[in-house]
Scaffold this motif. Structure first.
Motif, PDB file in Angstrom:
ATOM      1  N   ALA A   1      32.070  38.512  40.508  1.00 49.54           N
ATOM      2  CA  ALA A   1      33.144  39.506  40.588  1.00 49.54           C
ATOM      3  C   ALA A   1      33.872  39.607  39.245  1.00 49.54           C
ATOM      4  O   ALA A   1      34.176  40.708  38.775  1.00 49.54           O
TER       5      ALA A   1
ATOM      6  N   LEU B   1      33.988  42.946  36.878  1.00 49.23           N
ATOM      7  CA  LEU B   1      35.256  43.513  36.454  1.00 49.23           C
ATOM      8  C   LEU B   1      35.335  43.574  34.923  1.00 49.23           C
ATOM      9  O   LEU B   1      35.782  44.578  34.348  1.00 49.23           O
TER      10      LEU B   1
ATOM     11  N   THR C   1      33.511  31.563  50.439  1.00 52.40           N
ATOM     12  CA  THR C   1      33.496  32.326  49.204  1.00 52.40           C
ATOM     13  C   THR C   1      33.124  31.369  48.077  1.00 52.40           C
ATOM     14  O   THR C   1      33.993  30.759  47.456  1.00 52.40           O
TER      15      THR C   1
ATOM     16  N   PHE D   1      44.135  39.381  38.226  1.00 48.50           N
ATOM     17  CA  PHE D   1      43.724  40.455  39.124  1.00 48.50           C
ATOM     18  C   PHE D   1      42.829  39.908  40.239  1.00 48.50           C
ATOM     19  O   PHE D   1      42.953  40.302  41.404  1.00 48.50           O
ATOM     20  N   LEU D   2      41.935  38.984  39.878  1.00 53.66           N
ATOM     21  CA  LEU D   2      41.061  38.376  40.877  1.00 53.66           C
ATOM     22  C   LEU D   2      41.871  37.550  41.877  1.00 53.66           C
ATOM     23  O   LEU D   2      41.558  37.512  43.068  1.00 53.66           O
TER      24      LEU D   2
ATOM     25  N   THR E   1      43.451  40.262  44.126  1.00 54.69           N
ATOM     26  CA  THR E   1      42.610  41.110  44.979  1.00 54.69           C
ATOM     27  C   THR E   1      41.511  40.355  45.708  1.00 54.69           C
ATOM     28  O   THR E   1      41.098  40.750  46.787  1.00 54.69           O
ATOM     29  N   ALA E   2      41.009  39.279  45.099  1.00 53.99           N
ATOM     30  CA  ALA E   2      39.811  38.662  45.675  1.00 53.99           C
ATOM     31  C   ALA E   2      40.090  37.280  46.239  1.00 53.99           C
ATOM     32  O   ALA E   2      39.172  36.570  46.637  1.00 53.99           O
TER      33      ALA E   2
END
Lengths: 470, 470
Positions: A25, A29, A17, A88-89, A92-93
């Motif tokens: 991303a 967002l 990644t 949030f990243l 979630t990511a």
């Protein structure tokens, strides 16, 4: 930065990644959040009869540093740990805490540039909707309005701060200078929304805002050099005046030549983007030129729009620029709102109490100092003088630049710095509703302009139904 | 990064040339160069009957790391001192050498994200032009084409490298895996330019390219975990298969529900951007979702386009997306070209000689391995099987990801790594002209599609004249 410029650049892959995919991303967002805020805010304001741009600013405030901390920028002193998008990243990511600062910095950088491209496109579109001859016809009035709008607030603000508040000369001059700004972005967008851009009042406001921008840059140069070593750098001031005049006159003169080659080129091109791409090459080149001679990039884009307005490709180009502006302009207004820290208005903080008193004075001067400019308009019977003055009120992003330079120079006391920012915030947020109310017949104009915003759609049957709903 | 997040964020000012204004200037200049390269390349290719996207790629090569060094990216190993744009900024805008690396990094970051937004918008537009039912109708064929197009090049490449060149298993498997990719971006753009997107062949290619993208991500995960610890991470592979299937099926199922709410929302909105903004909120959210479950962001955008194609806002939305795509898509293709280092093809460099022999083998397998997939299409009498196979040839950005992961993992020898990159370059650049030639009746189709690219204009008189010139 090393983390960002990883070896696997282009796309997200399953195992590696790469940080660039995290940056993408984060930007995606951010754009979702920005668009959501702009539409909710814009539609709510529109519903109660206020310009939608006010809603976009307020939507930005809600998602920004003042309230939700979804969209924050490092220059506000916040870091990645305050950004909800980063949290949030992480959630979630699978963004790691170590990689977060670099991704946050890159995301802020990209969103900032997107917002600056937004205001460049906005001024290009405003240029395309304006007419050079109409602007020139009210040129003298615009010069007078701009000059009075610089001199009156500057003098009243500086003298008032020195006499009433006992502030010493240099910081008082700085605060006075911050009062001279006019936000061409906010003013022109509101005028366009009200369908008043091509009214005589609109043209005077627009012309005066452009001149004000140029004057403001010169004032800022003078004040900043005063603040730095107590003397004015005359050479720099002359350079600014000469280059600004040369740029504006050059754009008009060469524009007539360039016009024809632009049409000839666009006619020859056969592949997609045959109109927008040459137009953007020109607009971005002008914006670049303006920015390297220390004018604002948006003035270059505005000049490019004015030049292309003279061609018979105008209508076609306007249509194609609309969706591009719809995509990028909200990023600018939401970002301005998100960067606005309403914390300075909180009276519970001790320094803010002193600041609030000074701010009240500055805001009064800021509003009256611009409203009186309308009275100076001559030879235009029946013109709405109040509207012209009100149109010059918002300080917006230009005022923030003054505040930022002031803070960086260290000459401003904390309360005075906060007072300037309060003045900028209040004038920025008060101007759109005020403008709406001083243009009394604007209700129909708003609807007309909304339709022109969706001209693209008028030919298709479903949009005819939509239009009826208005 | 400290330099970038300066205190004066928004606009260029006279005295404090904040770095953010330098970043903006660098981005503006990059866009001017990118647009210039895309139009010159695109128009020249169009003139000689080749797809204009090839010209954009070649334009990118000319301005990129291979030739002019105008647009270079740090991941290519180049630094700010190799960027002509940075030198130009130092010369014209007073950029200091100390500030240059930070500005270069920020500019590269912004241009990279703009290019990724470009390919996201491209796939969204392709989705809007495609029809889910048509795609499902050729679904079985697309699955067969994709599967054969993964298995044949993988097996032939791996076995060939092991037997003919005596390469050991892991690197041979990696090279074989790189042969499986298909660039959905390049393929779909060429099909769209040829007016063949909605032909049966086009639908099979598009469907197969989507499936190939998903398969490729799974293959890459398997190969990368093999390369890392010699064993396959079964859990990860199952996760990828399940999440990819869930995403695609979920998009189709929930799409039907979302369809109606989208139309209802768009009908209610009264302010500008009432159609593009909700559409982009959806598209970017889907792209974000796809990217966090380790699919590619572009698959999310494609799915969003497919979903919105089912609504009666489709035509209106298509029209509005065209200029946005015209603005952003060229950034992607030019950036891909600019990042392509033709230096690997230089036979004067010793390691390249060995690489060239391996590359010849890989290229042969790459082309034949995809062309045979066309022969597997069944139950479609009269279909152009050769075109389907050729449409699967370009490896493009997906192939570069494989090469990048391979290089990062350290399992590839230098010649083999170079050979893979050569294979990616050749298949990418050869596919657009080949596709043009295997669709023999494409001449009229090209013109038709060019017109549809300027549908916006058809209503205005001057554009009718322009159209006649075709």
């Amino acid at each position: 930065m090393q983390l960002i410029s990883a070896t696997v650049p282009i796309l997200a892959t399953a195992t590696e990644t790469a940080d660039s995919s995290m940056v993408l991303a984060a930007v995606l967002l951010s754009l979702v959040v920005i668009y959501f805020a702009s539409k909710v805010g814009g539609e709510l304001c529109n519903k109660v009869g206020l310009p939608s741009v006010l809603g976009e600013l307020l939507g930005g405030v809600v998602i920004g540093v003042s309230v939700l901390h979804l969209l924050v920028f490092p220059e506000g002193g916040t870091d990645a740990s305050n950004s909800l998008i980063m949290s949030f990243l992480q959630l979630t990511a699978g963004l790691t805490p170590e990689a977060t600062p670099a991704v946050f910095a890159a995301q802020s950088e990209v969103v900032s540039v997107l917002s600056e491209l937004g205001v460049i496109i906005l001024l290009f579109e405003i240029g395309l909707e304006s007419n050079l001859k109409d602007l020139m016809a009210v040129g003298v009035q615009a010069v007078v309005v701009a000059t009075v709008g610089v001199v009156v607030p500057f003098a009243a603000g500086t003298v008032g701060l020195m006499t009433i508040f006992g502030i010493s000369a240099i910081p008082a001059i700085f605060a006075g200078a911050a009062l001279t700004a006019t936000s061409i972005g906010i003013t022109s967008k509101v005028l366009s929304e009200l369908g008043k851009l091509n009214s005589k009042e609109g043209q005077i406001i627009l012309g005066a805002a452009v001149i004000d921008d140029v004057l403001g840059i010169i004032v800022l140069a003078v004040v900043a050099s005063l603040a730095k070593d107590g003397a004015v750098d005359v050479g720099n001031v002359i350079y600014l005046i000469v280059s600004a005049s040369a740029f504006l006159i050059g754009a008009i003169v060469f524009g007539n030549v360039f016009n024809k080659s632009f049409v000839a080129i666009a006619d020859k091109l056969k592949t997609r983007g045959e109109l927008v791409i040459p137009a953007f090459i020109f607009a971005f080149m002008m914006a670049y030129l303006a920015s390297i001679i220390h004018l604002e990039a948006i003035l270059g884009a505005f000049a490019a729009g004015l030049v292309l307005e003279e061609t018979d490709k105008r209508k076609e180009l306007q249509k194609q620029v609309i969706p591009i502006a719809d995509m990028l302009v909200p990023v600018f207004f939401v970002a301005v709102g998100a960067k606005t820290d309403l914390g300075v208005l909180n009276p519970a903080i001790p320094t803010n109490q002193e600041a609030l008193i000074m701010a009240t004075f500055l805001i009064t001067v800021a509003i009256i100092g611009k409203v009186v400019t309308g009275l100076t308009v001559f030879g235009q019977p029946g013109i709405n003088r109040l509207a012209i003055g009100v149109g010059m009120i918002p300080r917006g992003e230009v005022g923030l630049v003054f505040a930022g330079v002031g803070a960086a120079s260290g000459v401003l006391s904390k309360p005075l710095g906060a007072a300037i920012i309060m003045m900028v915030i209040i004038t920025t947020f008060i101007a759109p509703p005020l403008l709406r109310f001083v243009f009394p017949e604007s209700n129909t104009a708003t609807n007309l302009d909304n339709n022109s915003g969706t001209t693209l759609a008028v030919e298709t049957p479903q949009s005819l139904i939509t239009t009826k709903d208005d």
